[in-house]
Design a protein around this motif. Structure first.
Motif, short mmCIF file in Angstrom:
data_model
loop_
_atom_site.label_atom_id
_atom_site.label_comp_id
_atom_site.label_asym_id
_atom_site.label_seq_id
_atom_site.Cartn_x
_atom_site.Cartn_y
_atom_site.Cartn_z
N ARG A 128 0.65 -1.39 -0.16
CA ARG A 128 0.12 0.04 -0.12
C ARG A 128 0.85 1.43 -0.05
NH1 ARG A 128 -2.13 -3.97 2.92
NH2 ARG A 128 -1.19 -3.39 4.66
N ARG A 129 1.92 1.14 -0.64
CA ARG A 129 2.91 2.48 -0.87
C ARG A 129 3.31 2.65 -2.37
NH1 ARG A 129 5.45 4.38 3.61
NH2 ARG A 129 7.34 4.75 2.51
N GLY A 130 2.72 1.90 -3.12
CA GLY A 130 2.82 2.10 -4.61
C GLY A 130 4.07 1.23 -5.26
N LEU A 131 4.28 0.45 -4.47
CA LEU A 131 5.64 -0.43 -4.94
C LEU A 131 5.34 -1.40 -6.04
CD1 LEU A 131 8.68 -0.76 -4.47
CD2 LEU A 131 8.12 -2.30 -2.57
N ALA A 132 4.09 -2.06 -6.03
CA ALA A 132 3.60 -3.02 -7.05
C ALA A 132 3.47 -2.08 -8.53
CB ALA A 132 2.50 -3.49 -6.79
N THR A 133 2.81 -0.91 -8.10
CA THR A 133 2.75 -0.04 -9.37
C THR A 133 4.13 0.11 -10.13
OG1 THR A 133 0.70 0.91 -8.69
CG2 THR A 133 1.65 1.99 -10.40
N ARG A 134 5.29 0.58 -9.44
CA ARG A 134 6.21 1.13 -9.85
C ARG A 134 6.95 -0.32 -10.43
NH1 ARG A 134 10.84 3.24 -6.55
NH2 ARG A 134 11.85 3.38 -8.60
N LEU A 135 6.81 -1.37 -9.87
CA LEU A 135 7.30 -2.65 -10.57
C LEU A 135 6.59 -3.08 -11.85
CD1 LEU A 135 7.84 -4.63 -7.25
CD2 LEU A 135 9.86 -4.21 -8.97
N VAL A 136 5.28 -2.96 -11.95
CA VAL A 136 4.64 -3.05 -13.06
C VAL A 136 4.84 -2.13 -14.13
CG1 VAL A 136 2.25 -3.25 -14.20
CG2 VAL A 136 2.81 -4.20 -11.89
N ASP A 137 4.96 -0.80 -13.79
CA ASP A 137 5.62 0.29 -14.71
C ASP A 137 6.91 -0.26 -15.43
OD1 ASP A 137 3.34 2.08 -14.57
OD2 ASP A 137 4.25 3.13 -13.04
N ALA A 138 7.76 -0.65 -14.67
CA ALA A 138 9.13 -1.44 -15.00
C ALA A 138 8.94 -2.47 -15.95
CB ALA A 138 9.94 -1.76 -13.95
N CYS A 139 8.01 -3.39 -15.85
CA CYS A 139 7.77 -4.25 -16.88
C CYS A 139 7.01 -3.65 -17.90
CB CYS A 139 6.79 -5.38 -16.28
SG CYS A 139 7.28 -6.40 -15.00
N LEU A 140 6.23 -2.67 -17.91
CA LEU A 140 5.46 -1.95 -19.01
C LEU A 140 6.47 -1.30 -20.04
CD1 LEU A 140 2.24 -0.93 -17.73
CD2 LEU A 140 2.44 -2.79 -19.03
N ASP A 141 7.52 -0.73 -19.13
CA ASP A 141 8.71 0.22 -19.88
C ASP A 141 9.36 -0.85 -20.91
OD1 ASP A 141 7.74 2.54 -18.87
OD2 ASP A 141 9.03 2.49 -17.30
N THR A 142 9.77 -2.02 -20.24
CA THR A 142 10.46 -2.80 -21.06
C THR A 142 9.94 -3.52 -22.12
OG1 THR A 142 11.59 -3.41 -18.83
CG2 THR A 142 12.01 -4.98 -20.59
N ALA A 143 8.34 -3.77 -21.92
CA ALA A 143 7.46 -4.31 -23.03
C ALA A 143 7.46 -3.41 -23.97
CB ALA A 143 6.14 -4.92 -22.45
N THR A 144 7.50 -2.09 -23.81
CA THR A 144 7.21 -1.08 -24.79
C THR A 144 8.35 -1.03 -25.58
OG1 THR A 144 5.52 0.34 -23.39
CG2 THR A 144 6.78 1.39 -25.14
N LYS A 145 9.51 -0.94 -25.14
CA LYS A 145 10.98 -1.01 -25.69
C LYS A 145 11.13 -2.13 -26.72
CE LYS A 145 13.22 1.67 -22.21
NZ LYS A 145 14.26 1.51 -20.94
N LEU A 146 10.73 -3.49 -26.38
CA LEU A 146 10.71 -4.51 -26.96
C LEU A 146 9.58 -4.72 -28.10
CD1 LEU A 146 11.85 -7.11 -24.15
CD2 LEU A 146 13.14 -6.29 -25.88
N GLY A 147 8.51 -3.72 -27.85
CA GLY A 147 7.56 -3.77 -28.99
C GLY A 147 6.45 -4.95 -28.68
N LEU A 148 6.30 -5.18 -27.27
CA LEU A 148 5.36 -6.35 -26.90
C LEU A 148 4.16 -5.78 -26.27
CD1 LEU A 148 8.03 -8.18 -24.79
CD2 LEU A 148 7.31 -8.91 -26.77
N THR A 149 3.10 -6.55 -26.74
CA THR A 149 1.71 -6.35 -26.14
C THR A 149 1.64 -7.26 -24.82
OG1 THR A 149 0.39 -6.22 -28.14
CG2 THR A 149 -0.70 -7.25 -26.26
N THR A 150 1.12 -6.82 -23.47
CA THR A 150 1.51 -7.51 -22.57
C THR A 150 -0.14 -8.19 -21.94
OG1 THR A 150 1.52 -5.29 -21.18
CG2 THR A 150 3.50 -6.60 -21.61
#
Length: 280
Positions: free
Chosen positions: A87-109
């Motif tokens: 409940r401090r936003g840590l999960a959101t930051r980690l999912v954002d890291a996944c999404l940023d990587t997926a975007t760079k790789l051109g992946l639909t997640t």
């Protein structure tokens, strides 16, 4: 506790399997060490360590994993945060890291979210698709008329999965099917994978010609197994879901499948049960 915005997100490696397992065990999830080894070997797993104010890292307190299946599609899962860091936003930051990587790789997640998770992922841009229901069977019912199960054909199983998912996950399916204790079984009209989990054996994916054949498969698997079983059924397979509850299966929780990005292909036919929320 440190400011979440100042905490470093790191990419984890093979040596982090047991630390990851400790997090999923705390959350009462069914993943075992083999699942963590697969994600760390084939995926991109992000984590946060509690350094306790020192430069030397200590325990792992949060994770999220991106598992590419093809050059276009990937799965996000293993989003875990230990109790006193939630409940401090840590999960959101980690999912954002996944999404940023997926975007760079051109992946639909894609991901399978709990109701609480869906409330987090929706504002991030994820779109809901199908719904799932996790069911548990504590003890297999006694049956005197069990159809013999034979080994399924991996190539046929992979073809069914590609049709159901809309993309190719053969590396995952071969790995799951090749684990000690796994069974790929068929009764001629249905085929399913049964594998070990930490707290229960898991049935899925399951493909069948119709709900009656799918239910017969589950009945025969249950009669040939000992101990608790889990299955993640597709919610709009109404007759199958109703039949499971009539057989004594209990619904534990819902999952919402969600997608970030455009759909690369459309599934031709839905399965009756999936591989689990960690894999889709």
């Amino acid at each position: 506790m440190a400011d979440i915005d100042q905490i470093a997100i790191l990419q984890l490696g093979p040596g982090d399997a047991r630390a990851g397992l400790a997090l999923s065990t705390e959350a009462h999830w069914n993943q075992n060490e083999a699942d963590w080894n697969f994600f760390l070997a084939k995926g991109i797993v992000f984590g946060v360590r509690d350094t306790a104010g020192h430069l030397v890292a200590t325990r792992l307190v949060a994770t999220a994993a991106l598992l590419p299946y093809t050059s276009e599609d990937a799965w996000i899962s293993m989003v875990l945060v230990t109790e006193n860091w939630r409940r401090r936003g840590l999960a959101t930051r980690l999912v954002d890291a996944c999404l940023d990587t997926a975007t760079k790789l051109g992946l639909t997640t894609w991901l399978d979210a709990t109701p609480a998770g869906a409330a987090v992922y929706g504002p991030l841009g994820f779109t809901p698709t199908i719904q799932l229901r996790r069911l548990r069977l504590g003890n297999a019912p006694t049956s005197t008329a069990v159809a013999p199960l034979r080994s399924g054909q991996p190539t046929e199983f992979i073809a069914c999965d590609i049709s159901a998912m809309g993309f190719d996950r053969r590396d995952l399916l071969r790995e799951l099917e090749g684990r000690a204790g796994s069974r790929l079984v068929s009764n001629g009209d249905a085929m399913a994978l049964v594998r070990d989990g930490r707290i229960a054996r898991h049935i899925g994916p399951l493909f069948a010609d119709g709900p009656a054949h799918a239910l017969a498969m589950v009945r025969d698997i249950a009669a040939s197994e000992t101990g608790p079983l889990l299955i993640d059924a597709v919610a709009n397979q109404d007759a199958f879901l109703k039949g499971l509850t009539e057989m004594g299966w209990t619904i534990e929780r819902p999952f919402q499948r969600m997608r970030f990005g455009r759909a690369t292909t459309q599934p031709a036919e839905l399965p009756f049960a999936v591989a689990g929320p960690e894999y889709g």
